[in-house]
Design a protein around this motif. Structure first.
Motif, PDB file in Angstrom:
ATOM      1  N   GLU A 231      -2.664  62.507 -53.469  1.00 13.93           N
ATOM      2  CA  GLU A 231      -1.980  62.414 -54.760  1.00 13.93           C
ATOM      3  C   GLU A 231      -2.956  62.770 -55.856  1.00 13.93           C
ATOM      4  O   GLU A 231      -4.042  62.206 -55.936  1.00 13.93           O
TER       5      GLU A 231
ATOM      6  N   SER B 134      -0.927  64.185 -61.676  1.00 14.78           N
ATOM      7  CA  SER B 134      -0.113  63.086 -62.213  1.00 14.78           C
ATOM      8  C   SER B 134      -0.140  62.918 -63.730  1.00 14.78           C
ATOM      9  O   SER B 134      -0.510  61.853 -64.233  1.00 14.78           O
TER      10      SER B 134
ATOM     11  N   ASN C  98       1.591  62.738 -67.658  1.00 10.52           N
ATOM     12  CA  ASN C  98       2.715  61.996 -68.202  1.00 10.52           C
ATOM     13  C   ASN C  98       3.571  62.931 -69.041  1.00 10.52           C
ATOM     14  O   ASN C  98       3.060  63.612 -69.934  1.00 10.52           O
TER      15      ASN C  98
ATOM     16  N   HIS D 181      -4.420  65.386 -70.512  1.00  6.57           N
ATOM     17  CA  HIS D 181      -5.784  65.213 -71.009  1.00  6.57           C
ATOM     18  C   HIS D 181      -6.835  65.533 -69.940  1.00  6.57           C
ATOM     19  O   HIS D 181      -6.504  65.889 -68.805  1.00  6.57           O
TER      20      HIS D 181
ATOM     21  N   HIS E  76      -6.535  64.280 -66.433  1.00 13.49           N
ATOM     22  CA  HIS E  76      -5.584  64.990 -65.578  1.00 13.49           C
ATOM     23  C   HIS E  76      -6.178  66.310 -65.099  1.00 13.49           C
ATOM     24  O   HIS E  76      -5.946  66.730 -63.974  1.00 13.49           O
TER      25      HIS E  76
ATOM     26  N   TYR F  56       2.324  62.470 -58.903  1.00 15.50           N
ATOM     27  CA  TYR F  56       3.004  61.223 -59.260  1.00 15.50           C
ATOM     28  C   TYR F  56       3.110  61.170 -60.788  1.00 15.50           C
ATOM     29  O   TYR F  56       2.219  60.675 -61.487  1.00 15.50           O
TER      30      TYR F  56
ATOM     31  N   GLY G 288       3.995  60.516 -64.671  1.00 18.61           N
ATOM     32  CA  GLY G 288       4.344  59.429 -65.579  1.00 18.61           C
ATOM     33  C   GLY G 288       5.640  59.847 -66.256  1.00 18.61           C
ATOM     34  O   GLY G 288       5.641  60.648 -67.180  1.00 18.61           O
TER      35      GLY G 288
ATOM     36  N   GLU H  30       6.779  57.793 -61.416  1.00 22.14           N
ATOM     37  CA  GLU H  30       7.058  56.372 -61.585  1.00 22.14           C
ATOM     38  C   GLU H  30       8.568  56.100 -61.554  1.00 22.14           C
ATOM     39  O   GLU H  30       9.006  55.034 -61.148  1.00 22.14           O
TER      40      GLU H  30
ATOM     41  N   TYR I 171       3.248  49.425 -64.236  1.00 21.17           N
ATOM     42  CA  TYR I 171       2.461  50.451 -63.551  1.00 21.17           C
ATOM     43  C   TYR I 171       1.919  49.942 -62.205  1.00 21.17           C
ATOM     44  O   TYR I 171       2.060  50.600 -61.171  1.00 21.17           O
TER      45      TYR I 171
ATOM     46  N   ASP J 252       2.969  51.106 -58.343  1.00 21.70           N
ATOM     47  CA  ASP J 252       2.031  51.686 -57.384  1.00 21.70           C
ATOM     48  C   ASP J 252       2.103  50.981 -56.027  1.00 21.70           C
ATOM     49  O   ASP J 252       1.997  51.623 -54.983  1.00 21.70           O
TER      50      ASP J 252
ATOM     51  N   TYR K  93      -6.081  58.975 -53.287  1.00 25.84           N
ATOM     52  CA  TYR K  93      -5.674  58.963 -54.696  1.00 25.84           C
ATOM     53  C   TYR K  93      -6.800  59.571 -55.517  1.00 25.84           C
ATOM     54  O   TYR K  93      -7.918  59.065 -55.491  1.00 25.84           O
TER      55      TYR K  93
ATOM     56  N   ILE L  14      -7.907  59.668 -58.932  1.00 23.73           N
ATOM     57  CA  ILE L  14      -7.652  59.032 -60.235  1.00 23.73           C
ATOM     58  C   ILE L  14      -8.983  58.730 -60.919  1.00 23.73           C
ATOM     59  O   ILE L  14      -9.956  58.346 -60.261  1.00 23.73           O
TER      60      ILE L  14
ATOM     61  N   GLN M 158      -9.705  53.928 -64.117  1.00 23.90           N
ATOM     62  CA  GLN M 158      -8.665  53.110 -63.495  1.00 23.90           C
ATOM     63  C   GLN M 158      -9.148  52.455 -62.194  1.00 23.90           C
ATOM     64  O   GLN M 158      -8.335  52.026 -61.379  1.00 23.90           O
TER      65      GLN M 158
ATOM     66  N   HIS N 181      -7.626  49.006 -61.703  1.00 27.78           N
ATOM     67  CA  HIS N 181      -6.211  49.107 -61.337  1.00 27.78           C
ATOM     68  C   HIS N 181      -6.054  49.434 -59.850  1.00 27.78           C
ATOM     69  O   HIS N 181      -5.272  48.803 -59.149  1.00 27.78           O
TER      70      HIS N 181
HETATM   71  N1  ARG Z   1       0.018  59.023 -64.912  1.00 26.47           N
HETATM   72  C1  ARG Z   1      -1.166  58.231 -64.836  1.00 26.47           C
HETATM   73  C2  ARG Z   1      -2.023  58.433 -66.078  1.00 26.47           C
HETATM   74  O1  ARG Z   1      -1.880  59.413 -66.750  1.00 26.47           O
HETATM   75  C3  ARG Z   1      -2.005  58.578 -63.639  1.00 26.47           C
HETATM   76  C4  ARG Z   1      -1.376  58.188 -62.333  1.00 26.47           C
HETATM   77  C5  ARG Z   1      -2.384  57.982 -61.268  1.00 26.47           C
HETATM   78  N2  ARG Z   1      -1.779  57.649 -60.014  1.00 26.47           N
HETATM   79  C6  ARG Z   1      -1.372  56.450 -59.653  1.00 26.47           C
HETATM   80  N3  ARG Z   1      -0.816  56.331 -58.469  1.00 26.47           N
HETATM   81  N4  ARG Z   1      -1.502  55.410 -60.415  1.00 26.47           N
HETATM   82  O2  ARG Z   1      -2.864  57.604 -66.386  1.00 26.47           O
END
Ligand code: ARG
Length: 633
Positions: free
Chosen positions: A155, A158, A160, A166, A169, A195, A197, A315, A373, A377, A395, A397, A401, A404
């Protein structure tokens, strides 16, 4: 024929290779040497081959040899230095390797040039785009391909919807694309997931904004920018109305303040989003159009980066029911508790020691009943496992995060699903600093790529001679621009922050994308100008490659399959880039010594075979990173 059997025939006194695990002499030339050295060492030391083989390490720099052994790794009694001396005395004459160089606790092995040329070059030229990739990595059982390949879900990206794409991403996209290529080349069955947003109250805000400021025409034409513009305008309204209510409250006009809030955009958005969660057709239809148009546009941009997603999830796809069930389960297990209407996890109480402190507290459900959020997940991961039954899930990311991700992996474990959590890996990365442009700080991927492409075009124009020879300069500038961004992003360790530096990344000097592209185009041009057929090259007498420069280049080329094996462990794109820069630096110092034009015809063939092998490797390396190698520039 580059197979080991053939080599064994040429050097008929070569000890036979036993079937060792992770030994692939037909696709990795270094494995031939590994097996050979293993067998010598086993005779001399009495150590088991299965112990020796895996500890013969590749070297980062050629002065350390082509392979290296840390003597203590063989677990033989005695001082490493003494052992080294004894073994050296017993070392037999070998057709493939020189007598090892002993230095304290280490033995360095240097390959003999001629047999190396005769294995490495034919292998690279025959296997071409597959040279370096080893599909056996992805097998469930290396000894039994009929058991099938392992499945990995990756994944990444992702973004939004209606918000800027940004820097985080961007990095996720680049690194994720690279990982997908890497695992595919290693024979895994890869599924890529984006994935998005795409859910939450902000999509109620966006819908209201669209009613007021939206334009159908703009939406179709440029959905990403248009939705963002609308979102900015309506968000300003929300902010203004909050400010107004604050001011009124400060004046003691509580009722007026409340009435503004009750009738305001924010409240309307809340109920609009509520309608969405309840499946209201009209509300869903509008939202779905926003989503579909945005995805369509994302796809075009991803295509420029050679990236494809098998699944656009998001999401919004996580079912409310399932989240409620997960929350209820955690409550039942005594792991989550109600706190002023919200559902809370307190890891400091449920997880002992330092880990619990690090994990802290987390909210699973807000007091208005909406899930968060984190909860999404958790449900999405459990669902994904049911859907794909993956052997591994990555993942990609940002390290912002980290907490998280730690929390949701931990919660999945606490729900009794170690089987799933064990298969998950968070591939994280640092920040990109200073990513702003002429047009402000807000950035969409398309704008970034356009800006860099334009800048690259300016850089190219400075060299008038060359520029006039390029056929489609704008298209090349675009490709070079994309390479600039990607190479800069992947050049350091993932976890390091870096500063977005337009002029440095687009330079032809230093370890940049344009430099790699230039090196590739130069090899293509050498090949074009030599005008030799593939048959000519295949028939080259490789024993003519005797110059130290040629041998060095050969040794670097030989390392490529091992580099790919190593990057499967580090998952660091810089592992590949560092190697490719070593290769291209070696190349650029070779050109003066290993000329093609003006050489004897036979020497010319042999050298071209060498350069072509280098080109194959450079191409393959760039392709794994997700770059599009250009043939002319
Ligand atoms: N859309 C989220 C963001 O911009 C990132 C998602 C990351 N993936 C996840 N499974 N939480 O911060």
């Amino acid at each position: 024929d580059a197979s080991f059997d053939n080599l064994a025939r040429q050097f008929n006194h070569l000890p036979l290779i036993d079937k060792l695990p992770n030994c692939f002499p037909d696709i990795n030339p270094v494995d031939i040497y590994r097996a050979h050295i293993t067998s010598i060492l086993s005779d001399i030391t009495g150590a088991d081959k299965s112990v020796i083989y895996p500890v013969l390490q590749w070297t980062a720099t050629l002065d350390k040899g082509d392979l290296m052994l840390a003597i203590p790794a063989l677990r033989i009694k005695g001082k490493p230095d003494d052992l080294g001396k004894q073994w050296l005395e017993k070392w037999p004459e070998s057709p493939l390797v020189e007598k090892p160089v002993h230095n304290g606790a280490f033995l360095s092995f240097f390959f003999k040039p001629e047999p190396m040329a005769k294995t490495v070059i034919p292998m690279a030229l025959q296997h071409k785009n597959d040279f370096g990739s080893n599909p056996a990595n992805g097998l469930r059982d290396q000894n039994d391909p009929s058991k099938g390949r392992q499945k990995i879900v990756i994944e990444f990206s992702s973004p939004n919807i209606a918000k800027p794409f940004h820097a985080g991403h961007l990095r996720s996209t680049i690194i994720g694309g690279f990982l997908a290529n890497l695992y595919r080349s290693a024979g895994w069955d890869v599924t890529t997931v984006n994935y998005l947003g795409d859910w939450g109250k902000q999509y109620g805000v966006l819908a209201l904004g669209f009613e007021k400021y939206g334009s159908e025409e703009e939406l179709v034409k440029d959905p990403i920018n248009h939705l963002f513009t609308v979102y900015v305008k309506i968000s300003k309204e929300v902010a203004d109305e909050k400010q107004k209510a604050e001011d009124l409250k400060a004046e003691g006009k509580e009722d007026e303040a409340q009435s503004i809030l009750d009738n305001g955009v924010d409240e309307k958005a809340r109920s609009y989003f509520k309608k969405m969660t309840e499946g209201d057709e009209q509300a869903i239809a509008l939202w779905k159009r926003f989503r579909d148009y945005s995805i369509e546009r994302y796809k075009q941009t991803y295509a420029r980066l050679n990236i494809h997603f098998d699944e656009y999830s998001g999401e919004s796809k996580v079912s409310e029911d399932e989240m409620q069930q997960a929350a209820a389960k955690l409550k039942e297990m005594g792991l989550a508790h109600e706190d002023r209407g919200a559902l809370l996890m307190d890891f400091t109480k449920s997880v002992p020691g330092k880990e619990g402190k690090t994990l802290g507290k987390a909210i699973l459900r807000k007091k208005d009943g909406t899930a968060l959020y984190l909860t999404r997940d958790i449900s999405e991961l459990i669902n994904r496992y049911e859907r794909y039954k993956f052997d591994k899930m990555i993942y990609v990311i940002a390290s912002e995060q980290d907490l998280h991700v730690k929390q949701f992996f931990k919660i999945v474990r606490m729900m009794g699903r170690d089987d799933i959590a064990d298969k998950c890996q968070h591939v994280n990365f640092g920040l990109v600093l200073g990513m702003s442009t002429r047009k402000g700080t807000v950035k969409f991927l398309n704008d970034i790529l356009r800006d860099v492409g334009e800048h690259m075009h300016e850089v190219m124009k400075k060299n008038e001679d060359k520029y006039s020879q390029v056929e489609d300069p704008e298209q090349i500038a675009d490709k070079l621009g994309i390479s600039s961004v990607m190479v800069q992003d992947m050049n350091g360790k993932r976890i390091n922050n870096y500063t977005f530096d337009l002029s440095r990344m687009t330079s032809f000097e230093g370890d940049t994308g344009p430099y790699l592209q230039y090196a590739h185009a130069r090899l293509c041009s050498i090949q074009r100008r030599a005008e030799l057929s593939d048959e000519d090259i295949a028939a080259a007498d490789l024993s003519l490659l005797t110059e130290p420069m040629a041998i060095n280049l050969l040794r670097v080329i030989a390392q490529w399959p091992d580099v790919v094996q190593n990057v499967l462990k580090t998952l660091e794109p810089t592992t590949i880039l560092t190697y490719l820069f070593k290769l291209t630096h070696t190349l650029s110092t070779s050109y003066n010594h290993l000329r093609i034009v003006g050489s004897e015809p036979e020497v010319m063939k042999a050298r071209l075979a060498l350069y072509n092998s280098a080109r194959v490797v450079l191409y393959n390396g760039m392709a794994i990173l997700g770059l599009t190698p250009v043939e002319r520039m």
